[in-house]
Design a protein around this motif. Structure first.
Motif, PDB file in Angstrom:
ATOM      1  N   SER A  63       0.809   2.061   1.796  1.00 19.73           N
ATOM      2  CA  SER A  63       0.443   1.066   0.790  1.00 19.73           C
ATOM      3  C   SER A  63      -0.853   1.430   0.082  1.00 19.73           C
ATOM      4  CB  SER A  63       0.276  -0.313   1.452  1.00 19.73           C
ATOM      5  OG  SER A  63      -0.747  -0.265   2.446  1.00 19.73           O
ATOM      6  N   VAL A  68       0.266   5.325  -5.202  1.00 25.17           N
ATOM      7  CA  VAL A  68       0.709   3.938  -5.059  1.00 25.17           C
ATOM      8  C   VAL A  68      -0.019   3.041  -6.047  1.00 25.17           C
ATOM      9  CG1 VAL A  68       0.811   1.977  -3.480  1.00 25.17           C
ATOM     10  CG2 VAL A  68       1.317   4.267  -2.646  1.00 25.17           C
ATOM     11  N   VAL A  78       6.889  -1.715  -5.733  1.00 26.08           N
ATOM     12  CA  VAL A  78       6.646  -0.664  -4.748  1.00 26.08           C
ATOM     13  C   VAL A  78       6.769  -1.273  -3.362  1.00 26.08           C
ATOM     14  CG1 VAL A  78       5.012   1.052  -3.907  1.00 26.08           C
ATOM     15  CG2 VAL A  78       5.122   0.552  -6.349  1.00 26.08           C
ATOM     16  N   ALA A  80       6.247  -0.721   0.606  1.00 27.09           N
ATOM     17  CA  ALA A  80       5.595   0.074   1.645  1.00 27.09           C
ATOM     18  C   ALA A  80       6.412  -0.080   2.925  1.00 27.09           C
ATOM     19  CB  ALA A  80       4.157  -0.384   1.852  1.00 27.09           C
TER      20      ALA A  80
END
Length: 412
Positions: A63, A68, A78, A80
């Motif tokens: 993360s 990222v 996104v 993680a």
């Protein structure tokens, strides 16, 4: 055709895999960990249907990091994925347990294809909230480093300089400015015993003390000249050199913790949620910054209070296999939020009559101190979620209404 992206990241390069809704490989690439590699990734996503109206979701096993951060800045979802979870998915595709960077990227993409609903994208926190998170976590780490450095110094002094431990007994202990300055100047019992009243007064003034200097200097002079067990002279001198090093580490940790606390509080007080968070009993600007750092300001992250309580570890876990039934404390949780939750619940006992009454009821019902505090933290988190969602301040009469007559749940 719906496309999913998986990225297996490394320190110098990243493997990218794109799969369609049937699990077939659409594209693959290896990109470098720099701006050029990011542009290649964005061009690859755009070539397979990524646009502002329809973003391709991305799965990666971290993360943090620049890739990222840049992907989140573009508005892409996104995810993680925990490396342990990704390892379990790998067994579904490779019975022989073979492993490669390309295979891992494909597995991450297929996780989104099959089980995106059970995973959560990274929250869309504001830039200020992300900055507060960095500062608050760094300050919390600095406090832990300060505690560790203080324990190391205490353990070392116990081996050859017990007079120092018996002398510096204030609230800050060895981390007090006067203790750090005196130990840096006189790190051995022999050197401390030679300090005169004038020297001690000067050291106390340099440490910032303004009152009671004469009495304190006399107390230190007498304490350092009392008879104690001693090491051999050369051994004592060598241990004194080690003490100077440990004092410098502790002093640096204290300075870092104070500077980061000031920066975290300054940023936190600029956030629109600061007034609501600090309206709760037991929460100040620094502890409030730690709470905001972990829960963020993306209100869609926790759709209800139950998710927030489970995330913080305040909600218990029920295990009921077969005929057995057990209610246990949650071990998998956000450790930082749980740590500040302990401080929050403890401080609220003296700041809120309702919190104290709730704690006492839990204790009377059979809970131990830790369980009662955790239950109080659970109650306060529910109130915090409600206040942040409705944009209202804490109200004591609403948060802790008169005791109900129903039975209390089992202790966690």
């Amino acid at each position: 055709m719906k496309v999913f992206c998986g990225i297996d990241w490394a320190s110098d390069h990243h493997d990218v895999a794109l799969t369609d809704s049937d699990g077939a490989l659409v594209a693959r690439a290896r990109i470098s960990d720099d701006a050029r590699g990011l542009n290649e990734l964005l061009e690859l996503l755009a070539a397979h249907g990524d646009s502002e109206d329809k973003r391709i979701p991305v799965a990666i096993e971290t993360s943090r990091g620049l890739p990222v951060a840049c992907l989140r800045a573009t508005g892409r979802p996104v995810y993680a994925i925990n490396p342990m979870a990704a390892a379990r998915y790998r067994d579904r595709h490779a019975v022989a347990r073979k492993k490669s960077d390309h295979l891992d990227a494909m597995i991450l993409a297929n996780i989104l294809r099959t089980d995106a609903a059970v995973h959560h994208p990274l929250p869309q926190d504001s830039e200020l909230a992300q900055a507060i998170a960095i500062l608050a976590r760094a300050q919390q780490d600095a406090v832990w480093d300060r505690t560790q450095a203080g324990n190391k110094l205490r353990s070392h002094l116990h081996e050859y300089f017990p007079a120092a431990l018996a002398t510096f007994t204030s609230r800050d202990g060895l981390a007090a400015p006067s203790a750090l300055i005196i130990l840096a100047v006189a790190p051995t019992p022999a050197q401390a015993a030679k300090l005169t009243l004038a020297q001690l007064r000067a050291l106390l003034k340099r440490a910032g003390r303004q009152r009671g200097i004469e009495a304190e200097a006399e107390r230190l002079r007498i304490a350092f000249r009392l008879a104690h067990m001693r090491q051999l002279p050369l051994v004592e001198e060598a241990m004194g050199h080690q003490t100077v090093t440990l004092v410098r580490k502790l002093e640096a940790a204290c300075t870092s913790a104070d500077d980061l606390a000031h920066a975290a509080v300054e940023s936190f007080e600029k956030h629109p949620d600061a007034e609501i968070i600090t309206s709760f009993p037991g929460l100040g600007s620094l502890t409030g910054a730690r709470v905001l750092a972990e829960i963020g300001d993306d209100r869609s992250r926790f759709t209800d209070a139950r998710g927030l309580k489970a995330f913080a570890g305040a909600a218990p876990v029920t295990r009921a296999p077969g005929k057995s039934h057990a209610v246990l404390a949650r071990r998998v949780k956000n450790q930082r939020l749980a740590a500040v939750g302990y401080l929050w619940a403890f401080a609220s006992l003296t700041a809120s009559v309702g919190a104290r009454a709730h704690y006492d009821r839990r204790r009377e019902a059979g809970d131990r101190h830790t369980a009662a505090q955790r239950n109080l933290f659970n109650r306060l988190l529910g109130c915090l979620h409600h206040c942040l969602t409705t944009r209202t301040h804490y109200d004591e009469s609403t948060a802790f209404s008169p005791p109900q007559t129903q039975d209390l749940p089992a202790a966690a």
